[in-house]
Scaffold this active site. Structure first.
Site, short mmCIF file in Angstrom:
data_model
loop_
_atom_site.label_atom_id
_atom_site.label_comp_id
_atom_site.label_asym_id
_atom_site.label_seq_id
_atom_site.Cartn_x
_atom_site.Cartn_y
_atom_site.Cartn_z
N CYS A 104 -0.50 6.08 9.77
CA CYS A 104 0.71 5.37 10.21
C CYS A 104 0.35 4.09 10.94
O CYS A 104 -0.46 4.09 11.86
CB CYS A 104 1.48 6.21 11.24
SG CYS A 104 2.38 7.56 10.57
N CYS B 89 7.23 -4.61 15.66
CA CYS B 89 6.67 -3.61 16.56
C CYS B 89 5.24 -4.02 16.95
O CYS B 89 4.41 -4.30 16.08
CB CYS B 89 6.65 -2.24 15.89
SG CYS B 89 8.28 -1.71 15.33
N SER C 137 12.05 6.04 14.44
CA SER C 137 10.86 5.74 15.25
C SER C 137 11.34 5.31 16.62
O SER C 137 11.72 4.17 16.82
CB SER C 137 10.06 4.63 14.58
OG SER C 137 9.73 5.02 13.27
N LEU C 138 11.36 6.25 17.52
CA LEU C 138 11.99 6.00 18.82
C LEU C 138 10.99 5.41 19.83
O LEU C 138 11.20 4.34 20.37
CB LEU C 138 12.61 7.30 19.34
CG LEU C 138 13.55 7.16 20.53
CD1 LEU C 138 14.75 6.30 20.18
CD2 LEU C 138 14.01 8.54 21.00
N HIS C 139 9.94 6.11 20.10
CA HIS C 139 8.83 5.68 20.98
C HIS C 139 9.20 5.47 22.44
O HIS C 139 8.32 5.51 23.29
CB HIS C 139 8.12 4.44 20.43
CG HIS C 139 7.57 4.62 19.04
ND1 HIS C 139 6.74 5.66 18.72
CD2 HIS C 139 7.74 3.91 17.90
CE1 HIS C 139 6.41 5.58 17.43
NE2 HIS C 139 7.02 4.53 16.92
N CYS D 42 2.03 -2.04 15.53
CA CYS D 42 1.92 -1.75 14.09
C CYS D 42 1.25 -2.90 13.35
O CYS D 42 1.63 -4.06 13.50
CB CYS D 42 3.32 -1.51 13.51
SG CYS D 42 3.29 -1.16 11.75
N ASN E 231 -2.76 5.33 16.09
CA ASN E 231 -3.87 4.82 15.29
C ASN E 231 -4.16 3.40 15.72
O ASN E 231 -3.37 2.50 15.45
CB ASN E 231 -3.51 4.87 13.81
CG ASN E 231 -3.12 6.27 13.40
OD1 ASN E 231 -3.88 7.21 13.61
ND2 ASN E 231 -1.92 6.43 12.89
N GLY F 162 7.09 -1.84 5.74
CA GLY F 162 8.46 -2.32 5.66
C GLY F 162 9.47 -1.46 6.38
O GLY F 162 9.19 -0.33 6.79
N GLU F 163 10.66 -2.01 6.52
CA GLU F 163 11.77 -1.30 7.16
C GLU F 163 12.78 -0.96 6.05
O GLU F 163 13.48 -1.85 5.56
CB GLU F 163 12.39 -2.19 8.25
CG GLU F 163 13.70 -1.70 8.80
CD GLU F 163 13.69 -0.22 9.22
OE1 GLU F 163 12.80 0.20 9.96
OE2 GLU F 163 14.61 0.50 8.80
N CYS G 294 3.56 8.60 0.83
CA CYS G 294 4.09 7.68 1.84
C CYS G 294 4.20 6.32 1.16
O CYS G 294 3.19 5.74 0.76
CB CYS G 294 3.14 7.64 3.03
SG CYS G 294 3.61 6.44 4.28
N GLU H 105 0.83 -1.19 0.00
CA GLU H 105 0.00 0.00 0.00
C GLU H 105 0.87 1.25 0.00
O GLU H 105 1.96 1.26 0.57
CB GLU H 105 -0.92 -0.01 1.23
CG GLU H 105 -1.92 -1.16 1.15
CD GLU H 105 -2.82 -1.30 2.36
OE1 GLU H 105 -3.93 -1.82 2.19
OE2 GLU H 105 -2.43 -0.92 3.48
N SER I 176 12.43 6.76 7.01
CA SER I 176 12.10 6.51 8.41
C SER I 176 12.50 5.10 8.79
O SER I 176 12.18 4.14 8.10
CB SER I 176 10.60 6.70 8.61
OG SER I 176 10.23 6.37 9.92
N CYS J 217 6.78 -6.75 6.75
CA CYS J 217 7.88 -6.08 7.44
C CYS J 217 8.74 -7.09 8.18
O CYS J 217 8.24 -8.09 8.67
CB CYS J 217 7.35 -5.03 8.42
SG CYS J 217 8.66 -3.97 9.09
N1 SAH Z 1 9.81 0.76 9.52
C1 SAH Z 1 9.90 2.17 9.44
C2 SAH Z 1 8.83 2.84 8.59
C3 SAH Z 1 7.40 2.36 8.72
S1 SAH Z 1 6.43 2.82 10.09
C4 SAH Z 1 9.92 2.78 10.82
O1 SAH Z 1 9.75 2.04 11.79
O2 SAH Z 1 10.14 3.98 10.96
C5 SAH Z 1 6.12 4.53 9.97
C6 SAH Z 1 5.85 5.18 11.33
O3 SAH Z 1 4.56 4.81 11.86
C7 SAH Z 1 6.85 4.78 12.39
O4 SAH Z 1 7.24 5.89 13.13
C8 SAH Z 1 6.04 3.84 13.27
O5 SAH Z 1 6.58 3.72 14.54
C9 SAH Z 1 4.69 4.49 13.23
N2 SAH Z 1 3.58 3.61 13.62
C10 SAH Z 1 3.50 2.27 13.49
N3 SAH Z 1 2.31 1.83 13.95
C11 SAH Z 1 1.62 2.92 14.37
C12 SAH Z 1 0.31 3.12 14.91
N4 SAH Z 1 -0.52 2.12 15.10
N5 SAH Z 1 -0.06 4.39 15.20
C13 SAH Z 1 0.77 5.43 14.97
N6 SAH Z 1 2.01 5.31 14.45
C14 SAH Z 1 2.44 4.06 14.17
#
Ligand code: SAH
Length: 346
Positions: free
Chosen positions: A339, A118, A220-222, A121, A296, A165-166, A107, A94, A197, A114
């Site tokens: 996202c 995570c 994507s730190l979190h 996700c 989300n 994907g990464e 995007c 997608e 990203s 992937c």
């Molecule tokens: N693999 C890469 C790019 C894809 S994810 C990465 O990890 O950066 C793109 C962004 O969406 C990342 O910052 C990820 O952490 C975030 N993301 C993943 N699931 C999400 C969700 N359910 N709600 C909000 N952001 C999310």
């Protein structure tokens, strides 16, 4: 498509020129075909109208054009568009068009599924099927550019590798696609308008720095606390924050490019003062900014977006420490295009 013929777009311009010379034609024919394939986005050899019929037949006999196909396009009430893209082997990825007042952002996906895991996700649940080829990444961008012109009367302005994907686990192909996107023989887009990203693969971040890439980096730190990060992003056990930090320092020392941290604040996971304090410390290692992104939901309720008090705390503590912070609203939620929601539902 099991024809045994070679995908013509896997050839460089030089290889195409050599093909024609070997066939007793002029090398220049290679340039013409290359232009059809990349600048003009031809899906068929018949479309190449300034090429003779015999030459087109020769191409037909030797090659295929493995073009992507937009299988389904969904439009959100906020203008966001999501494409379900069918690849030549019938797998689906997608990509999303996100319009704002001043820009249109694509995007795009870099893998089918992937490699990472995570917990929050939706794409992680698909598992990795395969890497996308450079042309499959490029085609997603072209498709979004066309939709941007058609529905928003302007060309695409920005690209983020934040789809499925990464990207750093498919580094070579992502780089080849970006080369094509930024080349005058492709879309001629400035690399400064492209963000890659990553969840943070230290070795690859260092490689990018050594390769002196010109696009921007988002991580994507979190969480800046290992224990917490490993619980929501299990691969952090293999690539702990110390290694990530060291790679990011290296990146900054080489590129002088500021890093963006993407960060979701979740209820009872990372919504305490100690969490934001750890983030502040992490941000001190290299010039950076923080994007607080909205969560989300991906339907099992394990993760809940933190309340606005927690978000306000993050903003005020970060600002007090002179760290730029933005709070991002999600787009395209009604069509599962935000996202972390990309999961080939339809
Ligand atoms: N693999 C890469 C790019 C894809 S994810 C990465 O990890 O950066 C793109 C962004 O969406 C990342 O910052 C990820 O952490 C975030 N993301 C993943 N699931 C999400 C969700 N359910 N709600 C909000 N952001 C999310």
């Amino acid at each position: 498509m099991a024809t045994g013929k070679k995908d013509i777009r896997a050839l460089t311009k030089e290889q195409l020129r050599e093909f024609f010379v070997k066939e007793g034609d002029k090398a220049f024919r290679g340039n013409q075909v290359y232009e059809w394939l990349w600048q003009k986005g031809a899906h068929n050899f018949e479309d190449m109208t300034n090429i003779s019929k015999e030459t087109r037949q020769k191409l037909e006999d030797n090659f295929v054009i493995n073009h992507i196909q937009v299988d389904q396009m969904q439009r959100s009430s906020d203008g966001t568009i999501k494409n379900a893209v069918r690849l030549h082997d019938d797998l689906i990825v997608e990509s999303v068009l996100i319009p704002t007042k001043t820009r249109t952002t694509a995007c795009v996906s870099s893998q089918v599924g992937c490699s990472l895991d995570c917990k929050f996700c939706a794409t992680a649940r698909l598992k990795r099927m395969r890497n996308l080829n450079p042309d499959e990444i490029y085609d997603q961008v072209v498709a979004i550019d066309n939709e941007s012109r058609l529905y928003h009367n302007r060309p695409l302005s920005n690209i983020v590798f934040m789809g499925m994907g990464e990207p750093l686990m498919n580094y070579n192909n992502v780089i080849k696609a970006i080369d094509k996107i930024t080349s005058p023989e492709g879309l001629g887009m400035s690399p400064k308008r492209i963000v890659v990203s990553t969840s943070g693969v230290p070795k690859m971040i260092k490689k990018m720095a050594d390769d002196a890439v010109k696009f921007k980096l988002a991580v994507s730190l979190h969480s800046a606390i290992d224990e917490v990060r490993t619980s929501i992003m299990p691969f952090n056990a293999t690539f702990p924050l110390n290694d990530l930090r060291e790679a990011l320092q290296y990146w900054y020392s080489k590129t002088k490019n500021r890093i963006t941290y993407e960060y979701v604040v979740w209820d009872a996971i990372n919504d305490k003062r100690k969490d934001v304090e750890a983030l502040v410390e992490f941000c001190k290692f290299a010039p950076s900014k923080v994007n607080l992104i909205e969560y989300n939901p991906i339907d099992d309720g394990e993760f809940q977006q933190a309340n606005s008090k927690a978000i306000d705390m993050y903003v005020s503590v970060l600002e007090k420490n002179n760290i730029t912070v933005t709070v991002r609203r999600s787009r395209g939620k009604d069509i599962d295009a935000a996202c972390g929601q990309l999961a080939n539902k339809s």
